[in-house]
Design a protein around this motif. Sequence first.
Motif, mmCIF file in Angstrom:
data_model
loop_
_atom_site.group_PDB
_atom_site.id
_atom_site.type_symbol
_atom_site.label_atom_id
_atom_site.label_comp_id
_atom_site.label_asym_id
_atom_site.label_seq_id
_atom_site.Cartn_x
_atom_site.Cartn_y
_atom_site.Cartn_z
ATOM 1 N N SER A 1 41.979 29.119 38.449
ATOM 2 C CA SER A 1 41.005 28.566 39.376
ATOM 3 C C SER A 1 40.308 29.698 40.102
ATOM 4 O O SER A 1 40.882 30.775 40.291
ATOM 5 C CB SER A 1 41.677 27.642 40.389
ATOM 6 N N ASP B 1 39.264 29.066 43.153
ATOM 7 C CA ASP B 1 39.614 28.712 44.527
ATOM 8 C C ASP B 1 41.026 29.226 44.841
ATOM 9 O O ASP B 1 41.991 28.825 44.189
ATOM 10 C CB ASP B 1 39.559 27.187 44.666
ATOM 11 N N ASP C 1 39.222 22.735 39.553
ATOM 12 C CA ASP C 1 38.581 22.536 40.840
ATOM 13 C C ASP C 1 39.511 21.778 41.796
ATOM 14 O O ASP C 1 39.462 21.986 43.000
ATOM 15 C CB ASP C 1 37.283 21.723 40.686
#
Length: 111
Positions: free
Chosen positions: A65, A67, A105
């Motif tokens: 990811s 994030d 996500d």
Amino acid sequence: MTVEATPTASGGPGGNASGGAKPPETAEELADWWGVIRSTPPGAQFDDYFERRDLGQIILFGIDSLDPTVQSQIKALRDSGKIVHLYGTLLSNVPDYNGSQIQVDRIEVEE
């Protein structure tokens, strides 16, 4: 949209993404793929992978990811045995586990 892969795509587990059927870094959105996150053995080229289990057979994909919060979730869920549902993008013919990578996500964990 349904995206399917074969368990032996791009040279088998830990493959180097050469010879894939799709152009390098082909991206496809995915939603609600479920399975478990596993660690690879010490010294392996990649640190973890996702076992997709919602198609009646296990299919393996690299997982990561952009994030940092989701990266931490992925690491914490490795080898936990917890069923996770992934949302994000599948990148095909890339240098990750089995020649593919799910760019996550969002992760939902089953209770």
